[in-house]
Motif scaffolding. Structure first.
Motif, mmCIF file in Angstrom:
data_model
loop_
_atom_site.group_PDB
_atom_site.id
_atom_site.type_symbol
_atom_site.label_atom_id
_atom_site.label_comp_id
_atom_site.label_asym_id
_atom_site.label_seq_id
_atom_site.Cartn_x
_atom_site.Cartn_y
_atom_site.Cartn_z
ATOM 1 N N MET A 110 0.836 -1.198 0.000
ATOM 2 C CA MET A 110 0.000 0.000 0.000
ATOM 3 C C MET A 110 0.874 1.252 0.000
ATOM 4 O O MET A 110 1.942 1.269 0.607
ATOM 5 N N THR A 111 0.405 2.304 -0.660
ATOM 6 C CA THR A 111 1.117 3.571 -0.587
ATOM 7 C C THR A 111 1.045 4.091 0.852
ATOM 8 O O THR A 111 0.126 3.751 1.607
ATOM 9 N N LEU A 112 1.986 4.925 1.200
ATOM 10 C CA LEU A 112 2.031 5.431 2.559
ATOM 11 C C LEU A 112 0.863 6.367 2.851
ATOM 12 O O LEU A 112 0.313 6.361 3.951
ATOM 13 N N GLY A 113 0.475 7.141 1.853
ATOM 14 C CA GLY A 113 -0.683 8.014 2.034
ATOM 15 C C GLY A 113 -1.941 7.214 2.315
ATOM 16 O O GLY A 113 -2.752 7.578 3.177
ATOM 17 N N ALA A 114 -2.101 6.091 1.600
ATOM 18 C CA ALA A 114 -3.285 5.243 1.802
ATOM 19 C C ALA A 114 -3.287 4.625 3.193
ATOM 20 O O ALA A 114 -4.348 4.475 3.808
ATOM 21 N N GLN A 115 -2.093 4.283 3.712
ATOM 22 C CA GLN A 115 -2.028 3.672 5.044
ATOM 23 C C GLN A 115 -2.378 4.689 6.136
ATOM 24 O O GLN A 115 -3.046 4.351 7.110
ATOM 25 N N ILE A 116 -1.932 5.926 5.973
ATOM 26 C CA ILE A 116 -2.297 6.960 6.943
ATOM 27 C C ILE A 116 -3.790 7.268 6.844
ATOM 28 O O ILE A 116 -4.490 7.404 7.858
ATOM 29 N N ALA A 117 -4.288 7.368 5.610
ATOM 30 C CA ALA A 117 -5.704 7.655 5.404
ATOM 31 C C ALA A 117 -6.587 6.556 5.988
ATOM 32 O O ALA A 117 -7.666 6.825 6.530
#
Length: 557
Positions: A110-117
């Motif tokens: 997963m992209t890091l932005g998606a994991q934070i989101a």
């Protein structure tokens, strides 16, 4: 629980099925808003079990009793005995965790932005677009440059320090009252560690979050903690204000931990005004390895990418040379060159008086027989299917085929005794040993052929200070007996100061400074070396404040 107390642990007991003794025995502590409380001790002391208990993350084989309460917006929430649904509501929103190893905490697909989101959407009514916008803002807040672009990247595209910042961003996603940081800087270089500690300090100051930090690094405690609890064998043996415990410990175990820390000499951080001035390179009389004008790199997509440039480095017979620098500085590439695992693009490498690059096949193997290597992760470098005796004897089977089985067993027994392990260790497997014991096995295997050169790649970076002291003591004893030269790769300048005669400092693939360890560490002439030294946390709170101030001044130059 007062309005300011965000976490309170009372008389916590934890027992694992099949074990007679409790892992945690009667621990009581509290954390207030805007406070950092450090939980310190060796591996097996119970500090990580305590932290996982506070998150409700104990495995099914564990039984916990006592009370762990966290302050929610509407009152207190009890962790022990909570249902899965209740814990899902608490985790991330009320109490969050920053794990020791960010690569295992992050999803590589997963992209890091998606994991934070994802963390944002788990506990809020934010839309997908709102969560993505919040993720970018969190990445900006934890100091990741160009967050709009980097939110679309994956964990492997980030450095270790940047990945740790992302893990902190995930922990902050839902504005928790408590953050539990489990060894958040253990595997990081000193400069990156200093940046992460600065970030945590700012979060506590600006957000008023309470932090319970698990660590075995007393320098980190001096730098960040307000109070400290020292654990041993599942119990708290000493607690109090961090400055008081570190400067005037009352318990013998605390004094032992502090005494095991390899310290730096007083350094002139403000030495040179002009970067680039360095101690002169001087080749020893009898080098076991010598590199002159060496450039090397790797092929990436058909294109050559240099990793090191114009390296001049040598290790003398019986000499310890420290190789230091941040991740990406080129230390590991130099190690691979010394081990014959990577060819030089330009320059000369002489190993034990022979030109390494010109040897092939059997001649190269004969030469490399006199080179031993100790890896950073002993667990990963030992075959779990082989007994310790088989692992230590393996080099003998490859390079000394004339030896009988009895002779090999005798040599293994001799090495086990030398590294202070019992003789019955030969019949046991790596998983039956602690990290420090496995590292001693790796050391025994590296020295079984009595090499003339030992390459030690971060051999103590993941060890507790007391275990580290034991491994270093064994290494010194074996060096006195065998007289090998050692290229000691490390980011722990305290260990380098304690062990080496000369030190080589690398940055961005180049040597920026080298010389006698006493000269370089006491009077560094290169600004980068000064910043490295100022980034090493001291267990002395007064000295640590001075180092932090010196680092801030150096960063402005």
């Amino acid at each position: 629980m007062t309005t300011q107390t965000v976490l309170r642990i009372e008389d916590l007991h934890v027992r694992f099925a099949g074990r007679e003794e409790e892992a945690v025995r009667g621990v009581t502590l509290d954390v207030s808003a805007g406070e950092v409380v450090a939980l310190v001790g060796e591996s097996g002391s119970g500090k990580s079990v305590t932290s996982f208990s506070a998150m409700g993350l104990l495995p099914g084989t564990a039984t916990a009793s006592g009370s762990i309460r966290v302050a929610d917006r509407d009152g207190e929430r009890e962790i022990i005995g909570a249902t899965t649904a209740e814990l899902d509501d608490i985790r991330g929103r009320v109490v969050s965790m920053v794990f020791q190893e960010p690569m295992t905490a992050l999803n590589p697909t997963m992209t890091l932005g998606a994991q934070i989101a994802e963390a944002v959407r788990n506990h809020t009514s934010a839309t997908k677009a709102e969560a993505a916008e919040r993720a970018v803002e969190l990445m900006r807040q934890v100091g990741i440059p160009d967050p709009e672009r980097r939110a679309n990247q994956f964990p492997h595209e980030f450095s270790g320090g940047q990945r740790q910042r992302v893990v902190i961003a995930i922990a902050l996603a839902c504005e928790p009252r408590v953050i539990i940081a489990d060894e958040p800087t253990t595997a990081l270089d000193v400069t990156v560690q200093a940046e992460i500690l600065d970030l945590l300090r700012a979060l506590v100051r600006d957000r008023g979050v309470g932090v319970m930090m698990i660590t075995h690094n007393m320098g980190v405690v001096a730098d960040l903690a307000d109070r400290v609890f020292v654990m041993r064998q599942g119990c708290v043996v000493e607690s109090g204000a961090a400055a008081a415990v570190l400067t005037d410990p009352t318990h013998e175990y605390t004094r032992t931990l502090l005494a095991a820390i390899p310290e730096l000499p007083p350094a002139a951080f403000g030495g040179a005004e002009v970067a680039g001035e360095s101690h002169a390179f001087a080749e020893p009389e009898k080098p076991v390895i010598s590199m002159k004008g060496v450039t090397a790199g790797y092929r990436v997509g058909g294109r050559f990418v240099p990793a090191i440039h114009d390296i001049n480095l040598a290790v003398g017979e019986g000499e310890f040379v420290g190789l230091v620098g941040e991740s990406g500085s080129g230390k590991s590439t130099v190690s691979r060159l010394a081990l014959g695992l990577l060819p030089a693009s330009t320059g000369e490498i002489d190993l034990l008086g022979e030109p390494l690059g010109s040897l092939r096949g059997r001649a190269a193997r004969r030469l490399l027989r006199d080179v031993g290597v100790v890896f950073q992760d002993p667990g990963g470098s030992l075959d779990p299917r082989m007994t310790v005796g088989e692992s230590i004897a393996e080099p003998l089977s490859i390079h000394a085929r004339g030896l009988s089985r009895a002779e090999k067993r005798a040599r293994v027994a001799e090495l086990l005794d030398a590294v202070r392990l019992p003789k019955d260790a030969a019949s046991r497997y790596p998983h039956e040993f602690s990290g420090g014991q496995r590292q001693r096995v790796g050391l025994a295997r590296a020295l079984v052929l009595k090499p003339r050169l030992l390459v030690a790649d971060e051999p103590t970076s993941a060890l507790d200070v007391s275990v580290q002291a034991e491994v270093l003591d064994v290494l010194r004893t074996l060096h006195a007996e065998l007289g090998f030269g050692c290229l000691f790769v490390s980011h722990d300048l305290g260990v380098v100061n304690q062990l080496t005669q000369r030190v080589v400092v690398m940055r961005r693939g180049r040597i920026v400074e080298q010389g006698l360890t006493s000269d370089v560490l006491r009077a560094p002439r290169e600004l980068y070396t000064q910043e490295l030294l100022a980034s090493v946390p001291s267990p002395d709170p007064v000295a640590q404040r001075e180092r932090r101030a010196a680092r801030a001044v150096l960063q402005e130059k």
